[in-house]
Design a protein around this motif. Structure first.
Motif, PDB file in Angstrom:
ATOM      1  N   THR A   1       0.937  -1.431  -0.036  1.00 18.52           N
ATOM      2  CA  THR A   1       0.216  -0.079   0.112  1.00 18.52           C
ATOM      3  C   THR A   1       0.853   1.157  -0.058  1.00 18.52           C
ATOM      4  O   THR A   1       1.857   1.302   0.825  1.00 18.52           O
ATOM      5  N   GLY A   2       0.535   2.086  -1.014  1.00 19.86           N
ATOM      6  CA  GLY A   2       1.530   3.356  -1.176  1.00 19.86           C
ATOM      7  C   GLY A   2       2.617   3.229  -1.947  1.00 19.86           C
ATOM      8  O   GLY A   2       3.291   4.234  -2.205  1.00 19.86           O
ATOM      9  N   ALA A   3       2.757   2.033  -2.689  1.00 21.53           N
ATOM     10  CA  ALA A   3       3.948   1.881  -3.656  1.00 21.53           C
ATOM     11  C   ALA A   3       3.426   2.210  -5.063  1.00 21.53           C
ATOM     12  O   ALA A   3       2.810   1.191  -5.749  1.00 21.53           O
ATOM     13  N   THR A   4       3.216   3.467  -5.300  1.00 23.01           N
ATOM     14  CA  THR A   4       2.613   4.020  -6.560  1.00 23.01           C
ATOM     15  C   THR A   4       3.464   3.785  -7.827  1.00 23.01           C
ATOM     16  O   THR A   4       3.075   3.855  -8.892  1.00 23.01           O
ATOM     17  N   GLU A   5       4.861   3.542  -7.370  1.00 15.60           N
ATOM     18  CA  GLU A   5       5.643   3.553  -8.569  1.00 15.60           C
ATOM     19  C   GLU A   5       6.915   2.982  -8.166  1.00 15.60           C
ATOM     20  O   GLU A   5       7.333   2.330  -6.946  1.00 15.60           O
ATOM     21  N   ARG A   6       7.646   2.159  -9.112  1.00 17.10           N
ATOM     22  CA  ARG A   6       9.037   1.475  -8.793  1.00 17.10           C
ATOM     23  C   ARG A   6       9.858   2.366  -8.321  1.00 17.10           C
ATOM     24  O   ARG A   6      10.075   3.458  -8.579  1.00 17.10           O
ATOM     25  N   LYS A   7      10.586   1.755  -7.102  1.00 20.24           N
ATOM     26  CA  LYS A   7      11.622   2.217  -6.469  1.00 20.24           C
ATOM     27  C   LYS A   7      13.015   1.687  -6.642  1.00 20.24           C
ATOM     28  O   LYS A   7      13.046   0.448  -6.527  1.00 20.24           O
ATOM     29  N   THR A   8      14.093   2.395  -6.841  1.00 17.40           N
ATOM     30  CA  THR A   8      15.507   1.922  -7.062  1.00 17.40           C
ATOM     31  C   THR A   8      15.979   1.752  -5.469  1.00 17.40           C
ATOM     32  O   THR A   8      16.136   2.852  -4.943  1.00 17.40           O
TER      33      THR A   8
END
Length: 542
Positions: free
Chosen positions: A305-312
């Protein structure tokens, strides 16, 4: 070259009435010309290249096209494992090359290297010693395929072998001998090229190492970047850093808070071969477990929840560089498990992804905790502890390196004087005594804060005892005696300090010192004798 060679070879044709003899001689000349042309093309390529694998690969391709020699393979002895391993193989898959490893004496190739003698196998399907480990030939019975293998000599030793497949439609007798002679010449060229490129590579590595060594020496003898200290304990730290700086080994920095572990981590990165890549810092104690895992490894869109985009993650950001994990002893058991896999295999997965990602990262960790005790009470994984503790570096507490206290104090005095654009020349004797006698529970970080505060509140050109924090002005910090100073002793110390300060300013001139202190020369002389002060030693004081 072709024209000259043709002229020489044609002169060898004797006058003969036999047309068959002339045709045979012309055929031999044509074969020799092809061999010379092929060797000329290969020699040009070998002489101009600095990449061993590339030039050998081109040579194997050339003999395939010009000489119909298939599956040309160069096998070299691995000096570490002692096994024969394929360096290049034309027409053989990457999987086949990985399978193509031999012990010395194993199979045809191993026997050639062990004996130093060439071998021709007329029909490989009938030869039990031909192992076909690469599986590049399919069904060996479909063609009358022959195999030629010659040794590659490096000086007096055999360093590898050159082998090819050959299909002889008209029998192998003389043509095989010609091919063997050709491959022997080619193996000699390969040996010379291998030695030349290896010599150049060693010289380049030596130059790089020498360059790094000179840069370190120019930056200051036995010092690294912004780390200050000349004590024997710090010399040991410098020695450890120099030993491991160019290694890929994981380094674990141990020591109390404020001893300079972050500075050492930066020194390990910026003095290494990875200095042109990223230096990434993660404070493991500053983030909760869920956020720390995402911060280290990254996450896919929708992973939680809250992961709206990929993060490196930080491991990806530090690719090719250094990742510094500060306060490593504070991470949870769940994160420890995932970190263990990265440290061990150098692979990880983003949260919400099943894809493994390879990473090339130098890992430096730091902690002020007793990890051995944490392992005993099961709050820190034993296997992770041993993976991190490959090369431990212990940072001494400031109270264990008291000879560095004044050096550090003067370094911070200059730093904060320059930053605040004020002119403060020195530290008074009383202030120095207070700095030296204090026990410094906060180590170098506490001393740094102490000197920054002193610079900010100082109105003159000298840091005095009154400018230091109240913690340094307690009885414990100013005297080692259990009993406090008497009033008369405190007054005497204060008077002595004032007179010394005045003599330093006037370079030992007692008359000028009396004027600064607004007293008479007679009183100054009396006090100087009373406190056993030598004015002469201040004459050279700038």
């Amino acid at each position: 070259m072709k024209k000259i060679a043709t002229t020489v070879l044609l002169k060898k044709i004797t006058v003969s009435t036999s047309k068959k003899t002339k045709m045979k001689q012309l055929k031999d000349i044509s074969t020799q010309l092809k061999d010379l042309t092929c060797l000329y093309e290969i020699t040009k390529n070998l002489a101009s290249s600095t990449d061993l694998r590339e030039c050998l690969s081109n040579a194997m391709k050339t003999i395939d096209v010009m000489k119909n020699m298939e599956n040309g393979t160069v096998t070299i002895i691995n000096p570490i494992t002692g096994k024969l391993e394929i360096e290049v193989a034309h027409g053989i898959s990457a999987e086949g090359r990985k399978r193509g490893k031999y012990q010395i004496g194993e199979g045809i190739t191993g026997k050639v290297v062990a004996s130093g003698e060439s071998i021709i196998v007329p029909h490989i399907a009938d030869e039990p010693m031909f192992l076909n480990k690469t599986r590049a030939r399919g069904d060996l019975n479909t063609k009358a395929r022959s195999f030629i293998c010659v040794p590659i000599h490096g000086g007096k030793q055999v360093i590898g072998a050159l082998s090819v497949d050959r299909v002889y439609l008209e029998g192998i007798s003389k043509q095989a001998d010609d091919d063997l002679r050709f491959l022997t010449i080619l193996s000699s060229l390969i040996a010379q090229t291998t030695q030349r490129i290896q010599t150049v590579s060693r010289e380049q590595e030596d130059l790089i190492e020498e360059n790094l060594k000179l840069r370190r020496e120019l930056s200051g003898k036995n010092t690294i970047n912004d780390i200050q200290g000349n004590s024997s304990r710090m010399q040991e730290v410098y020695e450890m850093i120099h030993r491991v700086v160019d290694s890929n080994a994981t380094v674990l920095l141990r020591g109390e808070s404020g001893t300079g572990k972050t500075l050492v981590a930066k020194a390990l990165h910026y003095n290494s071969k990875r200095s042109n890549k990223q230096f990434v810092v993660v404070n493991c104690s500053a983030l909760p477990e869920t956020l720390l895992e995402s911060e280290l490894f990254g996450h896919e869109k929708g992973a939680f929840t809250g992961a709206t985009e990929r993060k490196t993650g930080r491991f990806e950001q530090a690719e090719g560089g250094t990742l510094f994990l500060d306060e490593i002893g504070e991470i949870s058991q769940a994160v420890q498990v995932k970190l263990l896999n990265v440290v061990q295999e150098r692979t990880f997965q983003r949260l919400g992804s099943g894809k493994s990602i390879q990473c090339d990262v130098r890992l430096v960790a730091a902690t002020n905790r007793d990890l051995e005790a944490a392992v005993r009470d099961n709050s820190f994984r034993e296997d992770l502890y041993y993976r991190l503790n490959v090369f431990p570096v212990y940072m001494p507490a400031l109270r264990e390196r008291r000879t560095d206290i004044l050096l550090l104090a003067e370094y911070f005095l200059k730093k904060y004087s320059d930053e605040n654009k004020v002119k403060i020349n020195r530290i008074s004797t009383t202030a120095i005594d207070m700095l030296i006698q204090y026990h410094w529970p906060g180590n170098v970080r506490e001393l740094q804060n102490c000197m920054e505060r002193a610079v900010l509140i100082c109105d003159g050109d000298t840091i005095k005892g009154i400018h230091l924090p109240p913690t340094l002005q307690t009885s414990d910090s100013t005297t080692s005696d259990k009993n406090p100073l008497s009033l008369s002793t405190a007054v005497e110390n204060f008077e002595k300090d004032l007179i010394i300060e005045a003599l330093k300013k006037t370079r030992g001139n007692q008359t000028k010192a009396s004027k600064i202190l607004d007293t008479s020369l007679r009183i100054i002389n009396y006090k100087i004798h009373q406190y056993n002060i030598d004015p002469k030693k201040f004459k050279i004081t700038p």
